[in-house]
Design a protein around this motif. Structure first.
Motif, PDB file in Angstrom:
ATOM      1  N   LYS A  88       1.092  -1.124   0.075  1.00  0.00           N
ATOM      2  CA  LYS A  88       0.140  -0.156  -0.145  1.00  0.00           C
ATOM      3  C   LYS A  88       0.982   1.619   0.108  1.00  0.00           C
ATOM      4  O   LYS A  88       0.909   2.303   0.869  1.00  0.00           O
ATOM      5  N   GLN A  89       1.883   1.425  -0.739  1.00  0.00           N
ATOM      6  CA  GLN A  89       2.759   1.774  -0.782  1.00  0.00           C
ATOM      7  C   GLN A  89       2.710   2.888  -1.729  1.00  0.00           C
ATOM      8  O   GLN A  89       3.726   3.683  -2.246  1.00  0.00           O
ATOM      9  N   SER A  90       2.062   2.928  -2.746  1.00  0.00           N
ATOM     10  CA  SER A  90       1.527   3.890  -3.921  1.00  0.00           C
ATOM     11  C   SER A  90       1.028   5.439  -3.609  1.00  0.00           C
ATOM     12  O   SER A  90       0.907   5.761  -2.646  1.00  0.00           O
TER      13      SER A  90
ATOM     14  N   ASP B 243      -1.211   7.194  -4.807  1.00  0.00           N
ATOM     15  CA  ASP B 243      -2.511   7.097  -3.915  1.00  0.00           C
ATOM     16  C   ASP B 243      -3.544   6.353  -3.110  1.00  0.00           C
ATOM     17  O   ASP B 243      -4.200   7.076  -2.750  1.00  0.00           O
ATOM     18  N   ASP B 244      -2.465   4.972  -2.684  1.00  0.00           N
ATOM     19  CA  ASP B 244      -2.823   4.784  -1.475  1.00  0.00           C
ATOM     20  C   ASP B 244      -2.431   5.835  -0.055  1.00  0.00           C
ATOM     21  O   ASP B 244      -3.557   5.338   0.620  1.00  0.00           O
TER      22      ASP B 244
ATOM     23  N   VAL C  73      -4.947   7.302   2.307  1.00  0.00           N
ATOM     24  CA  VAL C  73      -5.187   7.239   3.778  1.00  0.00           C
ATOM     25  C   VAL C  73      -4.635   8.888   4.846  1.00  0.00           C
ATOM     26  O   VAL C  73      -5.586   8.430   5.223  1.00  0.00           O
TER      27      VAL C  73
END
Length: 194
Positions: A171-173, A175-176, A180
């Motif tokens: 989840k390191q993009s 967008d992600d 968050v």
């Protein structure tokens, strides 16, 4: 100082502080532990904090902040003590539902610089897990509460603080991370995602 004695002394410090709410008394009690014991004391402070009610933890964190405000606790010792404790944090969090929140509060109270946040989380950073993420969010929110959004944003930019490193690898993009951060009200701190 052996572990049992340290546990007893820290518990006594906390209990006395919760009654008297005297930062100066908390600082004096901490000094009595002796500098040679400060590293172990920080780890034990974190450990004891995990068993407290939220209202108690919030009060105790104020006392712990006085250790840095009064220049009693060196930054290197604070970071190393928290890093020692962080190795156990994921296991502790299974039984202590507020563990991640309390640890983030402690990081902010001890004034861990943004540039040393990953170091403070120690072994957790070898394989960032979902538990590193909420700790960093609490830490950032506490910094905003203490210093204001503008000053915290400046500190984030100056430290080139890479918040994505605390996220699970999947989840390191951008967008992600942006999603968050927005959900947690922290997007204004990161001009990269604006």
């Amino acid at each position: 100082m052996d572990s049992a004695t340290m546990q007893r002394k820290i518990k006594g410090m906390f209990d006395e502080y919760l009654q008297l709410k005297s930062d100066s008394e908390f600082v004096e009690c901490f000094k009595e532990l002796g500098e040679v014991n400060y590293l172990a004391a920080i780890s034990e402070i974190a450990n004891n904090l995990m068993d407290r009610r939220p209202d108690q933890a919030e009060q105790i964190v104020k006392g712990v902040a006085a250790l840095r405000t009064n220049s009693v606790l060196p930054e290197d010792v604070a970071v190393a003590g928290l890093a020692d404790f962080a190795e156990m944090l994921e296991d502790i969090a299974l039984d202590a539902p507020n563990a991640e929140r309390f640890f983030g509060m402690l990081m902010a109270a001890i004034k861990v610089p943004l540039s040393r946040a990953a170091e403070t989380l120690g072994a957790m950073m070898n394989d960032p897990s979902p538990s590193a993420e909420p700790i960093v969010f609490v830490y950032l929110k506490e910094l905003v509460a203490a210093d204001g959004e503008d000053k915290t944003r400046e500190a984030v930019e100056e430290a080139k603080f890479d918040v994505a490193q605390f996220f699970d690898k999947s989840k390191q993009s951008d967008d992600d991370v942006k999603g968050v951060l927005a959900k947690n009200g922290l997007l204004p701190l990161f001009s990269k995602f604006a």
